[in-house]
Each structure stands twice: as structure tokens, then as C-alpha cells.
Design a protein around this motif. Structure first.
Motif, mmCIF file in Angstrom:
data_model
loop_
_atom_site.group_PDB
_atom_site.id
_atom_site.type_symbol
_atom_site.label_atom_id
_atom_site.label_comp_id
_atom_site.label_asym_id
_atom_site.label_seq_id
_atom_site.Cartn_x
_atom_site.Cartn_y
_atom_site.Cartn_z
ATOM 1 N N VAL A 249 40.763 40.416 43.531
ATOM 2 C CA VAL A 249 40.227 41.735 43.889
ATOM 3 C C VAL A 249 41.304 42.816 43.836
ATOM 4 O O VAL A 249 41.065 43.915 43.329
ATOM 5 N N VAL A 250 42.497 42.517 44.344
ATOM 6 C CA VAL A 250 43.508 43.590 44.449
ATOM 7 C C VAL A 250 44.427 43.669 43.229
ATOM 8 O O VAL A 250 45.135 44.663 43.062
ATOM 9 N N TYR A 251 44.416 42.643 42.373
ATOM 10 C CA TYR A 251 45.348 42.643 41.239
ATOM 11 C C TYR A 251 44.642 42.402 39.903
ATOM 12 O O TYR A 251 44.689 43.240 39.007
ATOM 13 N N ARG A 252 43.944 41.261 39.776
ATOM 14 C CA ARG A 252 43.412 40.907 38.448
ATOM 15 C C ARG A 252 42.213 41.770 38.062
ATOM 16 O O ARG A 252 42.049 42.119 36.894
ATOM 17 N N ASN A 253 41.351 42.128 39.027
ATOM 18 C CA ASN A 253 40.213 42.986 38.684
ATOM 19 C C ASN A 253 40.645 44.346 38.138
ATOM 20 O O ASN A 253 40.187 44.734 37.052
ATOM 21 N N PRO A 254 41.515 45.087 38.856
ATOM 22 C CA PRO A 254 41.936 46.373 38.270
ATOM 23 C C PRO A 254 42.590 46.214 36.904
ATOM 24 O O PRO A 254 42.356 47.030 36.010
ATOM 25 N N ILE A 255 43.355 45.145 36.726
ATOM 26 C CA ILE A 255 43.987 44.936 35.418
ATOM 27 C C ILE A 255 42.915 44.707 34.347
ATOM 28 O O ILE A 255 43.003 45.223 33.234
ATOM 29 N N GLU A 256 41.875 43.945 34.717
ATOM 30 C CA GLU A 256 40.799 43.670 33.742
ATOM 31 C C GLU A 256 40.140 44.974 33.287
ATOM 32 O O GLU A 256 39.925 45.193 32.091
ATOM 33 N N PHE A 257 39.836 45.846 34.251
ATOM 34 C CA PHE A 257 39.197 47.107 33.871
ATOM 35 C C PHE A 257 40.162 47.999 33.086
ATOM 36 O O PHE A 257 39.844 48.494 32.004
ATOM 37 N N LEU A 258 41.356 48.200 33.637
ATOM 38 C CA LEU A 258 42.294 49.166 33.052
ATOM 39 C C LEU A 258 42.794 48.728 31.681
ATOM 40 O O LEU A 258 43.090 49.568 30.824
ATOM 41 N N SER A 259 42.864 47.412 31.446
ATOM 42 C CA SER A 259 43.365 46.911 30.160
ATOM 43 C C SER A 259 42.412 47.221 29.009
ATOM 44 O O SER A 259 42.767 47.009 27.839
ATOM 45 N N GLN A 260 41.215 47.719 29.327
ATOM 46 C CA GLN A 260 40.339 48.165 28.246
ATOM 47 C C GLN A 260 40.966 49.349 27.517
ATOM 48 O O GLN A 260 40.559 49.672 26.403
ATOM 49 N N CYS A 261 41.907 50.019 28.175
ATOM 50 C CA CYS A 261 42.735 51.002 27.478
ATOM 51 C C CYS A 261 44.020 50.283 27.054
ATOM 52 O O CYS A 261 44.760 49.792 27.901
ATOM 53 N N PRO A 262 44.273 50.219 25.745
ATOM 54 C CA PRO A 262 45.433 49.443 25.265
ATOM 55 C C PRO A 262 46.775 49.958 25.796
ATOM 56 O O PRO A 262 47.770 49.257 25.771
ATOM 57 N N LYS A 263 46.772 51.219 26.322
ATOM 58 C CA LYS A 263 48.026 51.768 26.840
ATOM 59 C C LYS A 263 48.381 51.194 28.214
ATOM 60 O O LYS A 263 49.510 51.319 28.668
ATOM 61 N N PHE A 264 47.405 50.563 28.878
ATOM 62 C CA PHE A 264 47.715 49.984 30.194
ATOM 63 C C PHE A 264 48.406 48.641 30.011
ATOM 64 O O PHE A 264 47.777 47.632 29.710
#
Ligand SMILES: [Zn+2]
Length: 267
Positions: A249-264
């Protein structure tokens, strides 16, 4: 502990806050454009703010070893002046290619007015034309349910928009299901006085879902707690949540969403 702060208005925080966040395990901070606490008088004011979000603040964060990303828009609170909004939306494309820009946000509604709706549609069109992720602010208290419905209608009406690329922030008990059922991501904002307390956020995670959801502190110049996410993670642990699920919830979820932008990308 490791966590992402996906919504923090760091321009209004001190270097102590950066130090505390990194000490607590923050691996990246994302900063949506927002209201400065006063209305800016011209598009030039926004130009300077966007420079701050894309040039100065990433450098300040880097001094503490923290990757800094940003989102750009004119905030719903300043959307009543349509001519100003058009001017500001006109300058955003020149910033979209900058290395720390993840998308358009936080757009949305404040008082659910007609002009706010027009500016929301203009932002959604901008995001669609430039294939950007979208971060949405939902209104406060009595306007929240109606505002959330209006926002979802605008997003669904534009066939170019994919719900899995949009996060609807500041959800509460009466709006979270609406957002998740429609295929969007949901953000829970942990505030000491309004929005959502840590206890309420964990209740919602227990009751609804831990998929397509993140938590943030939305720390800004008002009463807010930059460490709200790690403190809530500690409370989850106390309530018996497995460590792996807290990490999701606090780490992998935000990464999953934000990584849809290749710059993240994390170092
Ligand atoms: Zn915000």
C-alpha cells in the motif's frame, strides 16, 4: 520501512521535513501544482511556479537524496478566471518534457462551479492530447460526493482517457467505491483535521480494497503532517496488517501507478 509520498506540496515545507521524510524511509516525493494560499495575478506567476516545481525543488530534494517529481496545472481554486486558466494551460506544454514531470494535476473541482467544470475539461483535453497521467483533487465536505460524480462523468465522457491512468485523490468512505468501481485509482489523504485520519484510512483499506489505492500526506502550508504515511503504516502494523501488505500500500502501489509514466524511475 520504505514508502513513497505521492502527494506533498514541498515548496511550502522546510528542509527539516525533507530530512525527517528520508529518515523515515521515503524513497520519492511527488508534488502536484496547487493553490499558493493566495491567487496569482497572471500566467507569469504560474510560469515561475512551474519553474520552481521542475528546476529548483528537485535540486533542493536531491540535497537530501530524495527523488522529486511534479504534476502541472492551474488549481481548481483559481479556475474561476477563464481567460487566466486558458493562458496558464497554454504554457503547460513547454514544461511537459521536463524530466521530473509526471502528468497533469491536481486538477478537479473545488466548489463545483460552471467555470471550474470548463477548466477541468480543458485540462482533461490537454492530458489526452499529450498522453499524460492525471491526478484529480476532489472537493471538500458537503461538495465531495457531487463533485466526485461530476469529475468521473467528465473523465468517462472523454474516450481518450483510460481510467487506470487517473488517480482520484482525497476519497472518503462515501466516494471510494464509486471511484474504484469505475476503474480509477483512489488516493486517501491523511490530514490531522479534515479529509481522512489514519484510523479512517485503515478502516477503508480493511473494508474496501488494497488494490489501486495509495495514501498521501498532501502536506502543504496548512495544518498537515509530512510523516502521515509512515505513521499510518506503523498504525497498520499495530492493527495486525502483514508487513508485505503494508509495503504494497505505501510503496509498491504508488510505484505501480506512477511507473505508467516512463519518467518515474527510482535510483
Ligand atoms: Zn494537494
Amino acid at each position: 520501512m520504505r514508502y513513497i509520498e505521492p502527494h506533498g506540496h514541498m515548496v511550502s515545507r522546510t528542509t527539516d521535513d525533507y530530512q525527517d521524510m528520508v529518515t523515515a524511509g521515503c524513497a520519492a516525493v511527488c508534488e502536484p501544482a496547487f493553490w499558493a494560499g493566495f491567487d496569482r495575478s497572471s500566467a507569469d506567476g504560474f510560469h515561475d511556479y512551474f519553474c520552481q516545481l521542475t528546476e529548483y525543488e528537485p535540486k533542493r530534494a536531491a540535497k537530501f537524496g530524495l527523488p522529486h517529481f511534479s504534476w502541472l496545472c492551474i488549481n481548481p481554486k483559481e479556475s474561476e478566471d477563464l481567460a487566466l486558466a486558458k493562458d496558464v494551460i497554454g504554457i503547460i506544454p513547454q514544461f511537459l518534457g521536463r524530466p521530473n514531470v509526471l502528468g497533469i494535476g491536481e486538477i478537479g473541482l473545488n466548489k463545483n462551479s460552471r467555470n471550474e467544470m470548463k477548466v477541468l475539461e480543458m485540462h482533461v483535453d490537454l492530458a489526452a492530447r499529450h498522453d499524460q497521467l492525471i491526478l484529480v483533487h476532489t472537493p471538500h465536505l458537503e461538495d465531495k460526493l457531487k463533485g466526485t460524480r461530476l469529475i468521473l462523468d467528465v473523465l468517462r465522457a472523454d474516450k481518450r482517457i483510460r481510467p487506470e491512468r487517473c488517480i482520484i485523490d482525497h476519497v472518503e468512505e462515501h466516494t471510494i467505491q464509486l471511484v474504484l468501481d469505475a476503474g480509477f485509482w483512489a488516493g486517501m489523504t491523511l490530514y490531522p483535521e479534515s479529509k481522512c485520519s489514519p484510523a479512517r484510512a485503515i478502516d477503508m483499506l480493511d473494508l474496501f480494497s488494497h488494490e489501486r489505492i495509495w495514501m498521501n500526506s498532501a502536506c502543504d502550508w496548512g495544518v498537515s503532517i509530512p510523516l502521515a504515511v509512515p505513521r499510518t503504516a506503523l498504525e497498520m502494523k499495530r492493527r495486525g496488517w502483514p508487513v508485505d501488505l503494508i509495503d504494497k500500500v505505501v510503496y509498491r502501489n504508488p510505484i505501480e501507478f506512477l511507473s505508467q509514466c516512463p519518467k518515474f524511475k527510482l535510483p
